[in-house]
Write a protein that holds these residues in place. Structure first.
Motif, PDB file in Angstrom:
ATOM      1  N   PRO A 168       8.693  17.271  -7.079  1.00 17.83           N
ATOM      2  CA  PRO A 168       9.146  17.842  -5.793  1.00 17.83           C
ATOM      3  C   PRO A 168       8.099  17.612  -4.708  1.00 17.83           C
ATOM      4  N   PRO A 169       8.468  17.777  -3.450  1.00 18.19           N
ATOM      5  CA  PRO A 169       7.480  17.739  -2.368  1.00 18.19           C
ATOM      6  C   PRO A 169       6.488  18.896  -2.541  1.00 18.19           C
ATOM      7  N   PRO A 170       5.238  18.755  -2.108  1.00 16.08           N
ATOM      8  CA  PRO A 170       4.685  17.603  -1.393  1.00 16.08           C
ATOM      9  C   PRO A 170       4.097  16.534  -2.313  1.00 16.08           C
ATOM     10  N   HIS A 171       4.041  16.797  -3.625  1.00 18.24           N
ATOM     11  CA  HIS A 171       3.329  15.888  -4.531  1.00 18.24           C
ATOM     12  C   HIS A 171       3.957  14.501  -4.574  1.00 18.24           C
ATOM     13  N   ARG A 172       5.253  14.407  -4.453  1.00 17.88           N
ATOM     14  CA  ARG A 172       5.910  13.108  -4.549  1.00 17.88           C
ATOM     15  C   ARG A 172       5.484  12.171  -3.415  1.00 17.88           C
ATOM     16  N   TYR A 173       4.934  12.736  -2.324  1.00 14.92           N
ATOM     17  CA  TYR A 173       4.560  11.912  -1.184  1.00 14.92           C
ATOM     18  C   TYR A 173       3.212  11.212  -1.377  1.00 14.92           C
ATOM     19  N   TRP A 174       2.275  11.862  -2.083  1.00 15.92           N
ATOM     20  CA  TRP A 174       0.961  11.247  -2.239  1.00 15.92           C
ATOM     21  C   TRP A 174       0.724  10.619  -3.614  1.00 15.92           C
ATOM     22  N   LEU A 175       1.579  10.921  -4.584  1.00 20.72           N
ATOM     23  CA  LEU A 175       1.381  10.361  -5.920  1.00 20.72           C
ATOM     24  C   LEU A 175       1.397   8.828  -5.953  1.00 20.72           C
ATOM     25  N   PRO A 176       2.286   8.130  -5.215  1.00 25.05           N
ATOM     26  CA  PRO A 176       2.235   6.663  -5.252  1.00 25.05           C
ATOM     27  C   PRO A 176       0.871   6.101  -4.849  1.00 25.05           C
ATOM     28  N   LEU A 177       0.206   6.751  -3.918  1.00 29.57           N
ATOM     29  CA  LEU A 177      -1.131   6.302  -3.522  1.00 29.57           C
ATOM     30  C   LEU A 177      -2.112   6.472  -4.678  1.00 29.57           C
ATOM     31  N   ALA A 178      -2.041   7.620  -5.374  1.00 28.82           N
ATOM     32  CA  ALA A 178      -2.915   7.851  -6.525  1.00 28.82           C
ATOM     33  C   ALA A 178      -2.671   6.809  -7.615  1.00 28.82           C
ATOM     34  N   TYR A 179      -1.410   6.455  -7.816  1.00 26.91           N
ATOM     35  CA  TYR A 179      -1.074   5.482  -8.859  1.00 26.91           C
ATOM     36  C   TYR A 179      -1.503   4.060  -8.481  1.00 26.91           C
ATOM     37  N   THR A 180      -1.923   3.862  -7.263  1.00 27.17           N
ATOM     38  CA  THR A 180      -2.484   2.580  -6.835  1.00 27.17           C
ATOM     39  C   THR A 180      -4.006   2.614  -6.866  1.00 27.17           C
ATOM     40  N   LEU A 181      -4.576   3.716  -6.381  1.00 31.87           N
ATOM     41  CA  LEU A 181      -6.028   3.812  -6.281  1.00 31.87           C
ATOM     42  C   LEU A 181      -6.716   3.948  -7.637  1.00 31.87           C
ATOM     43  N   LEU A 182      -6.173   4.757  -8.537  1.00 32.52           N
ATOM     44  CA  LEU A 182      -6.867   5.016  -9.803  1.00 32.52           C
ATOM     45  C   LEU A 182      -6.991   3.765 -10.675  1.00 32.52           C
ATOM     46  N   PRO A 183      -5.923   2.980 -10.892  1.00 38.12           N
ATOM     47  CA  PRO A 183      -6.125   1.754 -11.670  1.00 38.12           C
ATOM     48  C   PRO A 183      -7.027   0.753 -10.958  1.00 38.12           C
ATOM     49  N   GLY A 184      -6.991   0.739  -9.612  1.00 38.99           N
ATOM     50  CA  GLY A 184      -7.896  -0.137  -8.875  1.00 38.99           C
ATOM     51  C   GLY A 184      -9.351   0.254  -9.098  1.00 38.99           C
ATOM     52  N   MET A 185      -9.622   1.556  -9.098  1.00 35.83           N
ATOM     53  CA  MET A 185     -10.980   2.035  -9.363  1.00 35.83           C
ATOM     54  C   MET A 185     -11.421   1.684 -10.778  1.00 35.83           C
ATOM     55  N   ALA A 186     -10.518   1.863 -11.745  1.00 32.88           N
ATOM     56  CA  ALA A 186     -10.851   1.541 -13.136  1.00 32.88           C
ATOM     57  C   ALA A 186     -11.157   0.059 -13.293  1.00 32.88           C
ATOM     58  N   LEU A 187     -10.395  -0.784 -12.606  1.00 35.77           N
ATOM     59  CA  LEU A 187     -10.634  -2.229 -12.666  1.00 35.77           C
ATOM     60  C   LEU A 187     -11.980  -2.583 -12.051  1.00 35.77           C
ATOM     61  N   LEU A 188     -12.311  -1.951 -10.958  1.00 32.63           N
ATOM     62  CA  LEU A 188     -13.569  -2.226 -10.268  1.00 32.63           C
ATOM     63  C   LEU A 188     -14.783  -1.785 -11.086  1.00 32.63           C
ATOM     64  N   LEU A 189     -14.695  -0.597 -11.688  1.00 31.08           N
ATOM     65  CA  LEU A 189     -15.843  -0.023 -12.401  1.00 31.08           C
ATOM     66  C   LEU A 189     -15.884  -0.390 -13.886  1.00 31.08           C
ATOM     67  N   GLY A 190     -14.779  -0.915 -14.420  1.00 32.42           N
ATOM     68  CA  GLY A 190     -14.710  -1.234 -15.847  1.00 32.42           C
ATOM     69  C   GLY A 190     -14.108  -0.119 -16.672  1.00 32.42           C
ATOM     70  N   HIS A 191     -13.960   1.059 -16.084  1.00 30.11           N
ATOM     71  CA  HIS A 191     -13.311   2.213 -16.712  1.00 30.11           C
ATOM     72  C   HIS A 191     -13.066   3.237 -15.622  1.00 30.11           C
ATOM     73  N   LEU A 192     -12.242   4.237 -15.911  1.00 26.57           N
ATOM     74  CA  LEU A 192     -12.025   5.312 -14.945  1.00 26.57           C
ATOM     75  C   LEU A 192     -12.980   6.459 -15.254  1.00 26.57           C
ATOM     76  N   PRO A 193     -13.862   6.832 -14.314  1.00 29.05           N
ATOM     77  CA  PRO A 193     -14.780   7.958 -14.546  1.00 29.05           C
ATOM     78  C   PRO A 193     -14.075   9.288 -14.307  1.00 29.05           C
ATOM     79  N   GLY A 194     -13.159   9.621 -15.186  1.00 23.27           N
ATOM     80  CA  GLY A 194     -12.290  10.764 -14.976  1.00 23.27           C
ATOM     81  C   GLY A 194     -13.010  12.092 -14.851  1.00 23.27           C
ATOM     82  N   ARG A 195     -14.097  12.267 -15.589  1.00 20.25           N
ATOM     83  CA  ARG A 195     -14.818  13.543 -15.514  1.00 20.25           C
ATOM     84  C   ARG A 195     -15.300  13.799 -14.091  1.00 20.25           C
ATOM     85  N   ARG A 196     -15.809  12.768 -13.438  1.00 21.66           N
ATOM     86  CA  ARG A 196     -16.306  12.932 -12.077  1.00 21.66           C
ATOM     87  C   ARG A 196     -15.167  13.150 -11.087  1.00 21.66           C
ATOM     88  N   LEU A 197     -13.999  12.601 -11.403  1.00 23.79           N
ATOM     89  CA  LEU A 197     -12.858  12.728 -10.501  1.00 23.79           C
ATOM     90  C   LEU A 197     -12.055  14.009 -10.738  1.00 23.79           C
TER      91      LEU A 197
END
Length: 272
Positions: free
Chosen positions: A144-173
């Motif tokens: 439901p709103p408002p989460h549906r509006y920003w989730l697509p951005l998260a689903y783009t940024l997080l894999p991009g960060m993991a690719l850049l760093l070699g893994h996702l530093p989830g604890r820090r995030l």
């Protein structure tokens, strides 16, 4: 309280990890294989395992690759995705339990563990039921709103960060743990498109499942709202669905995605 039994597992690709098994307090044929949420080690679910065991259900806690007792950690050199979890590690866990005379008749999980339970269920002969807790599809359109509006951005940024760093530093995030690049990419793909990167046959097998399915939804859990649960259950339409919606008053703690893990009595009652 019955102490947990540690079972050593070696997957077909050499990955070594441990299962934690808690036997039922009374003789019972019911045996649950439990799959954790993203980034959560098996040991954190020991309170749930003991709560269920006291009520007559034996429990084995699976360990995800890269966490807890797993001998691997995500890095540029060590990478994996849904394929390794579903086709390598989970079959090894089930084979280990069968070898110890502990066949699984119930499969369940929390969050990502619930999603992958649905994907893997057809691979366990004799399985009778699915248990889902705070689980749902991450597809943005199922929120439901408002989460549906920003989730697509998260689903783009997080894999991009993991690719850049070699893994996702989830604890820090504040999301997950140290996660592998392909795993994050597979999860984000479902979040963007609603489609799993799994073989077509597995998806067909999911649609043909005929199991009892009990789902526990938490009233204030924005990470797995009832609408996302419905989107996940749409993939297993042949199952016989029951849902329990638990409030903070019923749980004795906040009715969010994680608080119940340390206080699982109401969850255990709802599942049983």
């Amino acid at each position: 309280m019955t102490p947990a039994l540690t079972l050593q597992v070696t997957a077909s690709d050499g990955h070594r990890f441990e299962l934690l098994h808690v036997a039922a307090a009374t003789a019972s044929p019911r045996h649950l294989l439990w799959l954790p949420a993203l980034g959560v080690s098996a040991r954190h679910y020991l309170p749930l395992a003991h709560a269920l065991a006291q009520r007559g259900c034996s429990v084995t806690l699976h360990e995800w690759r890269g966490h807890g007792s797993s001998k691997l950690r995500a890095s540029r050199r060590q990478d994996w995705g849904f394929a390794q979890l579903l086709a390598t590690d989970l079959p090894a866990a089930v084979a280990c339990l069968n070898a110890h005379g502990m066949p699984v008749d119930t499969l369940g999980g929390h969050s990502l563990g619930g999603q992958l339970s649905c994907c893997f269920a057809s691979h366990i002969p004799g399985l009778q039921r699915l248990w889902l807790v705070a689980a749902g599809s991450p597809h943005w359109a199922s929120f439901p709103p408002p989460h549906r509006y920003w989730l697509p951005l998260a689903y783009t940024l997080l894999p991009g960060m993991a690719l850049l760093l070699g893994h996702l530093p989830g604890r820090r995030l504040g999301f997950g743990g140290r996660e592998a690049r392909r795993l994050v990419a597979d999860w984000a793909r479902v979040g963007r498109s609603g489609r799993y990167r799994i073989p077509a046959q597995v998806q067909q097998d999911m649609a043909g499942l005929d199991l009892g399915c009990i789902a526990v939804c938490l009233e204030d859990d924005w990470m797995a709202p009832a609408s996302s649960l419905e989107a996940l259950r749409a993939r297993i339409p042949g199952c016989r669905h029951q849902t329990a919606m638990l409030t903070a008053a019923q749980l004795g703690v906040a009715a969010n995605h994680f608080a119940w893990i340390r206080h699982p009595a109401a969850i255990a009652e709802a599942l049983l």
